[in-house]
Motif scaffolding. Structure first.
Motif, mmCIF file in Angstrom:
data_model
loop_
_atom_site.group_PDB
_atom_site.id
_atom_site.type_symbol
_atom_site.label_atom_id
_atom_site.label_comp_id
_atom_site.label_asym_id
_atom_site.label_seq_id
_atom_site.Cartn_x
_atom_site.Cartn_y
_atom_site.Cartn_z
ATOM 1 N N LEU A 246 0.803 -1.125 0.054
ATOM 2 C CA LEU A 246 -0.085 0.213 -0.225
ATOM 3 C C LEU A 246 0.904 1.269 -0.251
ATOM 4 C CD1 LEU A 246 -2.645 -0.518 2.358
ATOM 5 C CD2 LEU A 246 -3.270 -1.228 -0.115
ATOM 6 N N ASN A 247 0.672 2.039 -0.763
ATOM 7 C CA ASN A 247 1.503 3.458 -1.308
ATOM 8 C C ASN A 247 0.921 4.591 -1.148
ATOM 9 O OD1 ASN A 247 2.798 5.107 -3.469
ATOM 10 N ND2 ASN A 247 4.342 5.022 -1.380
ATOM 11 N N TYR A 248 0.840 5.658 -0.284
ATOM 12 C CA TYR A 248 -0.246 7.178 -0.566
ATOM 13 C C TYR A 248 0.692 8.086 0.027
ATOM 14 C CZ TYR A 248 -3.382 11.034 -0.373
ATOM 15 O OH TYR A 248 -4.372 12.264 -0.377
ATOM 16 N N GLY A 249 0.572 9.308 -1.718
ATOM 17 C CA GLY A 249 2.098 10.269 -1.376
ATOM 18 C C GLY A 249 0.603 10.753 -1.893
ATOM 19 N N LYS A 250 1.129 12.847 -1.117
ATOM 20 C CA LYS A 250 0.548 13.394 -1.449
ATOM 21 C C LYS A 250 1.242 15.486 -1.307
ATOM 22 C CE LYS A 250 -3.289 16.979 -0.294
ATOM 23 N NZ LYS A 250 -4.978 16.859 0.916
ATOM 24 N N SER A 251 1.140 15.554 -2.519
ATOM 25 C CA SER A 251 2.327 17.200 -1.959
ATOM 26 C C SER A 251 0.857 18.299 -2.504
ATOM 27 C CB SER A 251 3.379 16.977 -3.077
ATOM 28 O OG SER A 251 3.869 18.391 -3.892
ATOM 29 N N PRO A 252 0.876 18.611 -1.255
ATOM 30 C CA PRO A 252 -0.282 19.999 -1.701
ATOM 31 C C PRO A 252 0.722 20.549 -2.409
ATOM 32 C CG PRO A 252 0.180 19.904 1.022
ATOM 33 C CD PRO A 252 1.270 19.028 -0.212
ATOM 34 N N TYR A 253 1.920 20.931 -2.683
ATOM 35 C CA TYR A 253 2.251 22.587 -3.018
ATOM 36 C C TYR A 253 2.965 21.678 -3.439
ATOM 37 C CZ TYR A 253 4.375 24.179 0.473
ATOM 38 O OH TYR A 253 5.059 24.178 2.407
ATOM 39 N N ALA A 254 3.735 22.266 -4.999
ATOM 40 C CA ALA A 254 5.330 22.329 -5.423
ATOM 41 C C ALA A 254 5.140 23.248 -6.530
ATOM 42 C CB ALA A 254 5.256 21.188 -6.312
#
Length: 687
Positions: A246-254
């Motif tokens: 299971l994998n989850y990634g989040k970038s709210p801003y870049a």
């Protein structure tokens, strides 16, 4: 005054690292196992699908272990580790809006953002979407145990867009521990991570969560990223094992500072492009994935392996222009494979099938100074691919090994245009391709081997490349064709225990319809693609590792890349004989590591490369550069836990260079300046 204090702090780190090594060397006793040794000696290779040692594979392969990947590294980008491998170029390690770009023997160099033309896997599950696009927002370098690299064409093994293969393996679950690590550094960088592993009877679990934050060297370059992973393994019996990922990634801003002209770089290399500030360029993304692997040994000579996965990605991007400059993309892709393996002492084979399905919902809106406005584009794009392969390995005599693979791929691309004000541009394309490959390896002595191989390769344009239509309408760019190539390689491998390892590969790649990027003045920041008639790539890759004494390791690699167009006309200009942009002719890397098995280590490394061109016409160069860096740390081992402080100093001599090249950019905005000298420090606590 502040500048002087920072300067003094940087030099203090280097002095302390250098002085600490001999001071601690006599005070520590050796232990049997060292977690800090630098070991790039190939052991068991799985990236070629037929598991073997590096000395028995007739292809160019490289391996990096956990120590080089994680210890005293910022763990922000895969590019930190890949520099130790020959034949690989990594760009965009500072611009998180455009994502890491990787090129292997020129495959992937065309990418405007992310990775293309190269297949990437994590624990056997594809990071690469079926159409050939890879984004590594969700890969945490603090979890990677091992990196395997297959350099060169691998369509006979993996099908479409397999100009090279990167296989990442996360940490094992057969230990029991908990670990906390925190790092801080220059340009507003900080990182925290927690990971843990435990096992009980037939079940074992690895868990990780981390967050990266960076203000950035340039204006408009800040980012934040959170990643979580779970790896659960269950062994039904000695012959059967299941893995759930299971994998989850989040970038709210870049944010994206954009490209600069050479004059702007000289004036102020920290500045962002004016349009990047006006339109607030950058991206936000969230991605989740589930993967499943089942391995079963039927009998001594027979086994099967099956995988299944599903990935969903929600992405939005703001580009530096108004009309259609706000992009919203919802991507779902999944698939799996089934592989049967037959093994005897002299003959091995694998028979398998891969399936990949992808659906992109792509919308564009006007970007009104960073605000989403009227919709200008709306279409659904689909990619479906299926490949069947058969691999063979035969040892007719003791010293000779022969390999052969054949793969048949069927690919279909479809687009449904939902924005009909400029008429319906819906359509479809289909491709079929047979990809054979042959290899031979001769063991002259137990330490020395010679090998040769020949392979074909093909790359369909990605859905993103096809939807970037220079006619400014919906649908696909019908002028784009798949890129095809024939690859030849000769090499030698020498391995003498832990003291010497030498690898040398010479290759030539003949390409037709090479996919080449360019930009238009009406939409600066959006990249379009066209086919070059023919091109040729010739190169040399060399690797050396030498241990003169037990605690000292020297390693080095050299890459020569002479990549040229042989039949190419663009905008009415013949470009035959011109070099491919963004690839330097020469690149050298060297590192010297001193380490004590009890816990102290320090590494000094240097990388240098010659100039490269930034456009097809070869009229403007990106100058070459040399970077020198050091890092080190010490592990205090107590009864039930370890404390390991570490520090590093990158780009000691403050070299000014480009971290990314925008190939054939309009307005001469080719350059994205890299960060200057910077430091990092942190501590790891393990229970």
């Amino acid at each position: 005054m502040l500048h002087r204090l920072q300067y003094l702090f940087k030099y203090s780190i280097v002095v302390l690292i250098i002085l600490a090594c001999p001071l601690f060397s006599n005070a520590q006793s050796a232990t049997k196992d060292s977690l800090l040794s630098l070991d790039i000696t190939p052991v068991t290779i799985t990236v070629t699908r037929l598991e073997s040692t590096g000395q028995n594979i007739p292809f160019a392969v490289s391996v990096l272990q956990k120590n080089w990947i994680q210890l005293a590294q910022a763990q922000r980008s895969l590019g930190e580790a890949l520099v130790a491998m020959p034949g690989v170029y990594a760009w965009n390690t500072d611009n998180y809006a455009q994502d890491l770009r990787i090129s292997i023997r020129g495959f992937g160099a065309r990418s405007a953002f992310g990775i293309r033309g190269i297949r990437v896997f994590t624990d056997g599950i594809p990071e690469t979407s079926p159409d050939g696009q890879t984004d590594l927002d969700n890969v945490d370098m603090g979890t990677i145990q091992r990196i395997e690299l297959l350099r060169g064409a691998a369509a006979g093994l993996y099908g479409n867009s397999a100009g090279g293969i990167l296989q990442l393996t996360t940490e094992n679950t057969d230990q029991r521990y908990a670990e906390i690590q925190t790092s801080v550094g220059s340009f507003g960088f900080y990182r925290w991570q927690f990971k843990s592993a435990f096992h009980q009877k037939k079940s074992s679990v690895f868990f990780n969560i981390s967050q990266n934050h960076l203000e950035g060297y340039r204006a408009q370059s800040s980012m934040q990223q959170t990643i979580a992973n779970v790896k659960w393994q269950y062994r039904f019996s000695p012959a059967t094992k299941m893995t759930l990922l299971l994998n989850y990634g989040k970038s709210p801003y870049a944010n994206d500072p954009g490209g600069l002209t050479a004059e702007q770089v000289l004036t102020d290399r920290k500045q962002a492009r004016a349009a990047s500030l006006q339109f607030n360029t950058g991206e936000q993304v969230a991605q989740g994935r589930i993967g499943w692997v089942l391995e079963h040994r039927i009998a001594a000579r027979h086994s099967i392996r099956t995988t299944a996965f599903f990935t969903t990605r929600d992405f939005s991007s703001r580009l530096a222009f108004k009309n259609g400059g706000w992009v919203a993309l919802q991507r779902n892709f999944g698939g799996g494979n089934a592989v049967y393996a037959f093994t005897t002492p002299k003959y091995r084979s694998q028979l398998g099938i891969d399936i990949g399905l992808q659906r992109d919902l792509r919308r564009r809106f006007n970007n009104d100074d960073g605000e989403k406005k009227e919709q200008t584009f709306d279409q659904t794009e689909r990619f479906s691919g299926m490949g069947a392969f058969w691999l063979h390995e035969w040892k007719p005599v003791h010293r000779l090994l022969l390999t052969a693979s054949t793969r048949i791929d069927a690919v279909q691309l479809r687009v449904k245009d939902r924005f009909l004000s400029d008429e319906d541009q819906s359509g479809s394309q289909s491709f079929r391709r047979v990809s054979p490959a042959l290899g031979a390896l001769f063991k002259a002595t137990p330490q020395l081997a010679f090998y040769a191989n020949m392979a074909t390769n093909f790359e369909t344009p990605t859905l993103n490349e096809l939807s970037a239509n220079p006619q400014q309408t919906g649908g696909f760019n019908s002028d784009l064709s798949p890129q095809k190539s024939v690859n030849y390689e000769l090499g030698t491998k020498f391995l003498q225990g832990e003291k010497w390892q030498i690898d040398l590969a010479i290759f030539q790649v003949n390409l037709r319809n090479e996919l080449v990027p360019y930009q238009l003045a009406a939409t600066p920041g959006r990249t379009y693609f066209r086919n070059a008639g023919r091109s040729q790539r010739r190169g040399i890759e060399a690797f050396l590792q030498y241990k003169p004494i037990k605690n000292l390791t020297f390693l080095s690699n050299y890459t020569f890349s002479n990549f040229k167009y042989t039949d190419y006309e663009a905008s009415g200009t013949r470009l035959d004989g011109y070099r491919q942009p963004a690839i330097p002719l020469h690149r050298v890397f060297a590192a010297l590591q001193w380490e004590r098995t009890a816990g102290l280590f320090c590494v000094a490394q240097v990388q240098a490369q010659s100039h490269s061109f930034v456009n097809d016409a070869n009229t403007i160069k990106d100058k070459g550069y040399t970077l020198v860096s050091v890092r080190g740390g010490y592990t205090f081992r107590l009864k039930r836990f370890e404390i390991a402080p570490f520090a590093g100093w990158n780009n000691i001599f403050n070299a000014a260079y480009s971290n990314n090249i925008l190939v054939n950019a309009v307005g001469d905005r080719y350059f994205e300046p890299a960060a200057m000298s910077g430091v990092i420090g942190g501590v790891r606590v393990r229970f």
